[in-house]
Scaffold this motif. Structure first.
Motif, PDB file in Angstrom:
ATOM      1  N   UNK A   5       0.843  -1.173   0.000  1.00  0.00           N
ATOM      2  CA  UNK A   5       0.000   0.000   0.000  1.00  0.00           C
ATOM      3  C   UNK A   5       0.886   1.233   0.000  1.00  0.00           C
ATOM      4  N   UNK A   6       0.627   2.150  -0.892  1.00  0.00           N
ATOM      5  CA  UNK A   6       1.370   3.401  -0.953  1.00  0.00           C
ATOM      6  C   UNK A   6       0.558   4.450  -0.209  1.00  0.00           C
ATOM      7  N   UNK A   7       1.169   5.042   0.800  1.00  0.00           N
ATOM      8  CA  UNK A   7       0.500   6.065   1.593  1.00  0.00           C
ATOM      9  C   UNK A   7       0.733   7.414   0.928  1.00  0.00           C
ATOM     10  N   UNK A   8      -0.163   7.823   0.055  1.00  0.00           N
ATOM     11  CA  UNK A   8      -0.045   9.116  -0.607  1.00  0.00           C
ATOM     12  C   UNK A   8      -0.471  10.216   0.345  1.00  0.00           C
ATOM     13  N   UNK A   9       0.236  11.320   0.304  1.00  0.00           N
ATOM     14  CA  UNK A   9      -0.103  12.518   1.069  1.00  0.00           C
ATOM     15  C   UNK A   9      -0.093  12.292   2.572  1.00  0.00           C
ATOM     16  N   UNK A  10       0.593  11.268   3.047  1.00  0.00           N
ATOM     17  CA  UNK A  10       0.721  11.015   4.474  1.00  0.00           C
ATOM     18  C   UNK A  10       2.214  11.013   4.808  1.00  0.00           C
ATOM     19  N   UNK A  11       2.577  11.741   5.842  1.00  0.00           N
ATOM     20  CA  UNK A  11       3.946  11.699   6.316  1.00  0.00           C
ATOM     21  C   UNK A  11       4.150  10.358   7.016  1.00  0.00           C
ATOM     22  N   UNK A  12       4.962   9.494   6.411  1.00  0.00           N
ATOM     23  CA  UNK A  12       5.167   8.159   6.956  1.00  0.00           C
ATOM     24  C   UNK A  12       6.229   8.184   8.044  1.00  0.00           C
ATOM     25  N   UNK A  13       6.077   7.284   8.998  1.00  0.00           N
ATOM     26  CA  UNK A  13       7.033   7.197  10.088  1.00  0.00           C
ATOM     27  C   UNK A  13       7.455   5.757  10.309  1.00  0.00           C
ATOM     28  N   UNK A  14       8.631   5.621  10.924  1.00  0.00           N
ATOM     29  CA  UNK A  14       9.139   4.327  11.359  1.00  0.00           C
ATOM     30  C   UNK A  14       9.715   4.521  12.748  1.00  0.00           C
ATOM     31  N   UNK A  15      10.242   3.482  13.338  1.00  0.00           N
ATOM     32  CA  UNK A  15      10.892   3.615  14.639  1.00  0.00           C
ATOM     33  C   UNK A  15      12.270   4.239  14.438  1.00  0.00           C
ATOM     34  N   UNK A  16      12.765   4.953  15.427  1.00  0.00           N
ATOM     35  CA  UNK A  16      14.051   5.641  15.276  1.00  0.00           C
ATOM     36  C   UNK A  16      15.237   4.713  15.468  1.00  0.00           C
ATOM     37  N   UNK A  17      15.036   3.624  16.199  1.00  0.00           N
ATOM     38  CA  UNK A  17      16.109   2.657  16.447  1.00  0.00           C
ATOM     39  C   UNK A  17      15.465   1.302  16.727  1.00  0.00           C
ATOM     40  N   UNK A  18      16.242   0.229  16.623  1.00  0.00           N
ATOM     41  CA  UNK A  18      15.683  -1.090  16.912  1.00  0.00           C
ATOM     42  C   UNK A  18      15.223  -1.210  18.367  1.00  0.00           C
ATOM     43  N   UNK A  19      14.099  -1.875  18.556  1.00  0.00           N
ATOM     44  CA  UNK A  19      13.534  -2.137  19.882  1.00  0.00           C
ATOM     45  C   UNK A  19      13.376  -3.645  20.023  1.00  0.00           C
ATOM     46  N   UNK A  20      13.873  -4.215  21.118  1.00  0.00           N
ATOM     47  CA  UNK A  20      13.819  -5.663  21.306  1.00  0.00           C
ATOM     48  C   UNK A  20      12.953  -6.010  22.511  1.00  0.00           C
ATOM     49  N   UNK A  21      12.081  -6.993  22.322  1.00  0.00           N
ATOM     50  CA  UNK A  21      11.207  -7.493  23.379  1.00  0.00           C
ATOM     51  C   UNK A  21      11.407  -9.000  23.487  1.00  0.00           C
ATOM     52  N   UNK A  22      11.522  -9.493  24.712  1.00  0.00           N
ATOM     53  CA  UNK A  22      11.667 -10.926  24.944  1.00  0.00           C
ATOM     54  C   UNK A  22      10.557 -11.385  25.880  1.00  0.00           C
ATOM     55  N   UNK A  23      10.102 -12.593  25.661  1.00  0.00           N
ATOM     56  CA  UNK A  23       9.059 -13.112  26.538  1.00  0.00           C
ATOM     57  C   UNK A  23       8.695 -14.529  26.162  1.00  0.00           C
ATOM     58  N   UNK A  24       7.536 -14.944  26.616  1.00  0.00           N
ATOM     59  CA  UNK A  24       7.031 -16.290  26.359  1.00  0.00           C
ATOM     60  C   UNK A  24       5.838 -16.172  25.434  1.00  0.00           C
ATOM     61  N   UNK A  25       5.826 -16.975  24.392  1.00  0.00           N
ATOM     62  CA  UNK A  25       4.718 -16.973  23.441  1.00  0.00           C
ATOM     63  C   UNK A  25       3.408 -17.296  24.124  1.00  0.00           C
ATOM     64  N   UNK A  26       2.403 -16.503  23.864  1.00  0.00           N
ATOM     65  CA  UNK A  26       1.102 -16.653  24.508  1.00  0.00           C
ATOM     66  C   UNK A  26       0.491 -18.034  24.269  1.00  0.00           C
ATOM     67  N   UNK A  27       0.561 -18.533  23.050  1.00  0.00           N
ATOM     68  CA  UNK A  27      -0.057 -19.817  22.717  1.00  0.00           C
ATOM     69  C   UNK A  27       0.921 -20.988  22.793  1.00  0.00           C
ATOM     70  N   UNK A  28       2.206 -20.713  22.564  1.00  0.00           N
ATOM     71  CA  UNK A  28       3.185 -21.801  22.504  1.00  0.00           C
ATOM     72  C   UNK A  28       3.852 -22.080  23.842  1.00  0.00           C
ATOM     73  N   UNK A  29       3.973 -21.064  24.700  1.00  0.00           N
ATOM     74  CA  UNK A  29       4.688 -21.235  25.957  1.00  0.00           C
ATOM     75  C   UNK A  29       6.194 -21.270  25.767  1.00  0.00           C
TER      76      UNK A  29
END
Length: 114
Positions: A5-29
């Motif tokens: 999808x091309x976002x025309x006329x919208x200022x697009x954004x991304x994250x400024x740096x990598x973000x890491x999250x660790x945890x346990x899978x909700x369904x897999x454990x």
């Protein structure tokens, strides 16, 4: 438009740096890690699944939804093998709330996001 999808006329954004999250899978454990990385304009949200000696990209696209029973599941096929990622709606809602349009999301377990 090759599935993006091309976002025309919208200022697009991304994250400024990598973000890491660790945890346990909700369904897999199982332990899993999610790393949200910056992406270029018009890339969209791309899930990169790494596990079971394979790597696959699944765009966050309604055409990739394979189930909505109890959670949103994105999936694709590689040859005769199905690859899926469950419970993406929580992360997608957080990205939407943060006004993030483009990101690469590396997931080390392909069962559920933490």
């Amino acid at each position: 438009m090759s599935g993006k999808f091309i976002f025309n006329k919208i200022l697009q954004q991304t994250v400024s740096r990598p973000l890491t999250f660790r945890g346990v899978g909700l369904h897999s454990g199982r332990k899993c890690e999610v790393k949200v990385c910056p992406a270029f304009s018009n890339e969209g949200i791309i899930f990169n699944l790494q596990g079971n000696h394979q790597e696959v990209n699944i765009p966050a696209d309604f055409r990739k939804v394979i189930s909505t029973m109890l959670c949103t599941t994105l999936g694709t096929r590689i040859g005769k093998t199905s690859v899926s990622l469950r419970t993406v709606e929580h992360l997608m809602a957080a990205l939407y709330a943060a006004n993030v349009h483009n990101a690469y999301i590396h997931v080390t377990s392909n069962s559920a996001s933490p």
